[in-house]
Scaffold this motif. Sequence first.
Motif, PDB file in Angstrom:
ATOM      1  N   LEU A 101      -7.776  -5.194  67.535  1.00  0.00           N
ATOM      2  CA  LEU A 101      -6.528  -5.934  67.291  1.00  0.00           C
ATOM      3  C   LEU A 101      -6.353  -7.067  68.308  1.00  0.00           C
ATOM      4  O   LEU A 101      -5.231  -7.504  68.552  1.00  0.00           O
ATOM      5  CB  LEU A 101      -5.331  -4.973  67.363  1.00  0.00           C
ATOM      6  CG  LEU A 101      -5.324  -3.804  66.371  1.00  0.00           C
ATOM      7  CD1 LEU A 101      -4.084  -2.936  66.569  1.00  0.00           C
ATOM      8  CD2 LEU A 101      -5.356  -4.311  64.930  1.00  0.00           C
ATOM      9  N   ALA A 102      -7.446  -7.523  68.904  1.00  0.00           N
ATOM     10  CA  ALA A 102      -7.314  -8.543  69.954  1.00  0.00           C
ATOM     11  C   ALA A 102      -6.665  -9.827  69.434  1.00  0.00           C
ATOM     12  O   ALA A 102      -6.023 -10.552  70.205  1.00  0.00           O
ATOM     13  CB  ALA A 102      -8.676  -8.855  70.563  1.00  0.00           C
ATOM     14  N   PHE A 103      -6.819 -10.118  68.147  1.00  0.00           N
ATOM     15  CA  PHE A 103      -6.180 -11.311  67.576  1.00  0.00           C
ATOM     16  C   PHE A 103      -4.943 -10.939  66.755  1.00  0.00           C
ATOM     17  O   PHE A 103      -4.451 -11.745  65.959  1.00  0.00           O
ATOM     18  CB  PHE A 103      -7.168 -12.070  66.683  1.00  0.00           C
ATOM     19  CG  PHE A 103      -8.321 -12.709  67.434  1.00  0.00           C
ATOM     20  CD1 PHE A 103      -8.105 -13.768  68.311  1.00  0.00           C
ATOM     21  CD2 PHE A 103      -9.618 -12.244  67.283  1.00  0.00           C
ATOM     22  CE1 PHE A 103      -9.164 -14.355  69.010  1.00  0.00           C
ATOM     23  CE2 PHE A 103     -10.681 -12.824  67.971  1.00  0.00           C
ATOM     24  CZ  PHE A 103     -10.451 -13.878  68.839  1.00  0.00           C
TER      25      PHE A 103
ATOM     26  N   HIS B 219       1.324 -12.354  61.715  1.00  0.00           N
ATOM     27  CA  HIS B 219       1.168 -13.172  62.925  1.00  0.00           C
ATOM     28  C   HIS B 219      -0.283 -13.235  63.388  1.00  0.00           C
ATOM     29  O   HIS B 219      -0.543 -13.633  64.525  1.00  0.00           O
ATOM     30  CB  HIS B 219       2.062 -12.640  64.050  1.00  0.00           C
ATOM     31  CG  HIS B 219       3.518 -12.866  63.783  1.00  0.00           C
ATOM     32  ND1 HIS B 219       4.163 -14.054  64.072  1.00  0.00           N
ATOM     33  CD2 HIS B 219       4.448 -12.076  63.205  1.00  0.00           C
ATOM     34  CE1 HIS B 219       5.424 -13.975  63.711  1.00  0.00           C
ATOM     35  NE2 HIS B 219       5.641 -12.785  63.177  1.00  0.00           N
ATOM     36  N   PHE B 220      -1.214 -12.830  62.514  1.00  0.00           N
ATOM     37  CA  PHE B 220      -2.628 -12.863  62.917  1.00  0.00           C
ATOM     38  C   PHE B 220      -2.958 -14.244  63.486  1.00  0.00           C
ATOM     39  O   PHE B 220      -2.549 -15.285  62.948  1.00  0.00           O
ATOM     40  CB  PHE B 220      -3.551 -12.546  61.732  1.00  0.00           C
ATOM     41  CG  PHE B 220      -5.006 -12.544  62.127  1.00  0.00           C
ATOM     42  CD1 PHE B 220      -5.539 -11.451  62.789  1.00  0.00           C
ATOM     43  CD2 PHE B 220      -5.813 -13.647  61.895  1.00  0.00           C
ATOM     44  CE1 PHE B 220      -6.877 -11.450  63.194  1.00  0.00           C
ATOM     45  CE2 PHE B 220      -7.153 -13.656  62.295  1.00  0.00           C
ATOM     46  CZ  PHE B 220      -7.681 -12.545  62.944  1.00  0.00           C
ATOM     47  N   CYS B 221      -3.705 -14.234  64.554  1.00  0.00           N
ATOM     48  CA  CYS B 221      -3.988 -15.467  65.305  1.00  0.00           C
ATOM     49  C   CYS B 221      -4.569 -16.568  64.417  1.00  0.00           C
ATOM     50  O   CYS B 221      -5.637 -16.419  63.815  1.00  0.00           O
ATOM     51  CB  CYS B 221      -4.985 -15.142  66.404  1.00  0.00           C
ATOM     52  SG  CYS B 221      -5.461 -16.585  67.331  1.00  0.00           S
TER      53      CYS B 221
ATOM     54  N   ALA C 120      -0.943 -20.998  73.150  1.00  0.00           N
ATOM     55  CA  ALA C 120      -1.607 -19.836  72.545  1.00  0.00           C
ATOM     56  C   ALA C 120      -3.125 -19.971  72.604  1.00  0.00           C
ATOM     57  O   ALA C 120      -3.839 -18.978  72.643  1.00  0.00           O
ATOM     58  CB  ALA C 120      -1.158 -19.676  71.096  1.00  0.00           C
ATOM     59  N   GLY C 121      -3.602 -21.211  72.599  1.00  0.00           N
ATOM     60  CA  GLY C 121      -5.030 -21.396  72.406  1.00  0.00           C
ATOM     61  C   GLY C 121      -5.853 -21.683  73.635  1.00  0.00           C
ATOM     62  O   GLY C 121      -7.080 -21.649  73.577  1.00  0.00           O
ATOM     63  N   HIS C 122      -5.208 -21.939  74.753  1.00  0.00           N
ATOM     64  CA  HIS C 122      -5.966 -22.435  75.888  1.00  0.00           C
ATOM     65  C   HIS C 122      -6.394 -21.318  76.842  1.00  0.00           C
ATOM     66  O   HIS C 122      -7.555 -20.957  76.941  1.00  0.00           O
ATOM     67  CB  HIS C 122      -5.097 -23.516  76.560  1.00  0.00           C
ATOM     68  CG  HIS C 122      -5.583 -23.981  77.875  1.00  0.00           C
ATOM     69  ND1 HIS C 122      -4.757 -24.519  78.812  1.00  0.00           N
ATOM     70  CD2 HIS C 122      -6.802 -23.958  78.411  1.00  0.00           C
ATOM     71  CE1 HIS C 122      -5.460 -24.820  79.872  1.00  0.00           C
ATOM     72  NE2 HIS C 122      -6.696 -24.487  79.657  1.00  0.00           N
TER      73      HIS C 122
END
Length: 418
Positions: A354-356, A361-363, A252-254
């Motif tokens: 809403l990109a995150f 489930h917010f990033c 999810a983070g990379h």
Amino acid sequence: MSETGATQGLGSEYNPLNSPQLEDPHPFHARARREEPVFFSASLGAWVVTRHADISAVVADTARFSSAEAITVGAAAMPSEVLAVLMDGYPLVPSLVDNDPPAHTRFRSLVSKAFTGRRLAEKEPFIRTLVDELISGFQHEGQVDLFLRFAHPLTSLIIAEMLGIPRSDISSFRRWSDQLATVLAAHGPVDHQVACARGVVEFQRYLASALEEREASPREDLLSDIVSEGQGMQPPMSMAELVSLLMQVLIAGHETTAGLIAGAVEQLLRNPEQLQALRDEPGLAAAVIEEAARMTSPVTAMFRTALEEVEIGGVKIPKGAHVRIVYASANRDEARFHEPERFDVRRPDVKKHLAFGQGLHFCIGAPLARLEARIALEALIRRLPGLRLVPGLTPSFLKSVTLRRLESLEVAWDIKAP
Ligand code: HEM
């Protein structure tokens, strides 16, 4: 409206993985928001939701929309040879993005305890040093693929550091994380997918032994936090759960953050007056990143599953149907943003993007992504004078139903004569 009836509308023209929508999906999204904001796509097997208000309502309604298949709808099935290799590792269990309460709550509370502001603040000097090291590695060259040489390595090295992976293991870590992405996407020759699946099993074993090591002697890192929090839960987290969680955080983070950095630089270089605004007022960097997240939406869309018959924007969706929420379209919805196609680093309501994601489930990594991207941008602008796009190149994009990012970004700058 029936599924079959709806496919005669916009659904039959929806083709996000091919030209021209792959390169530029926005005109199609704008048409959908105007003409048929919720439509059925037979090729994806999902109802596509394009308006900001409807997407917001779907993500808020976790009782009727499940995230269990959030990342698997539309992905190719894993070949049996790949599944056979994965049997040797830990089972991939749902953790965060592909989970619903109450199981989701368990993972979320664990990660929220580990992903604290304190851990982030501690890492800021590391991020600054790494950004500078990477730029120093190519500054004398005058031209570079900024995605391959900067954004991609930067974000993988940061997540490795956050977890507490030693420098000596970083090249394996980067190989494994690429292999994991290949296995999950299930694209390419089967032999290659099988080789990548072996890498994933090695990766799982590596993570498991690192977790065991931290359990025996804790350190100041995320792995130690996760293992100690996980042990304290009722019932305690199993090794398969912890390993799956870590792999999800990594995935999810990379690539997402690498996409945001490349996208932010591209947007600025295509909008010289906005770049000048940033040069005149460096304090705008955080706002630039926010506006770039809105414009580029690296997580272009996610999926939900309707747990009962529901209505979205006046359209009946049957129980069990897949719903594709197109964050990239919400972020350019003219009903939400004034002149949404304009890259405007002073947009007052940019935070409504809403990109995150939003809600449950917010990033979890949004603060880290924002910090990395801001530090990266500030350093690039400061250290690469006359930064510009290399003319004549057509940008190419990753083929994925959930991620949308540049595959490369060739940039040039002025180098001082010796
Ligand atoms: C620009 C970078 C990023 C973008 C655009 C992004 C976007 C998103 C979005 C849209 C969601 C919600 C998914 C949904 O609605 O189902 C999400 C969830 C998530 N993100 Fe990010 N993300 C980014 C960076 C990161 C980073 C750096 C990490 C971790 C280090 C991370 C970890 C996660 C996790 C674990 C979830 C699942 C949360 C949950 O389901 O409770 N993300 N992200």
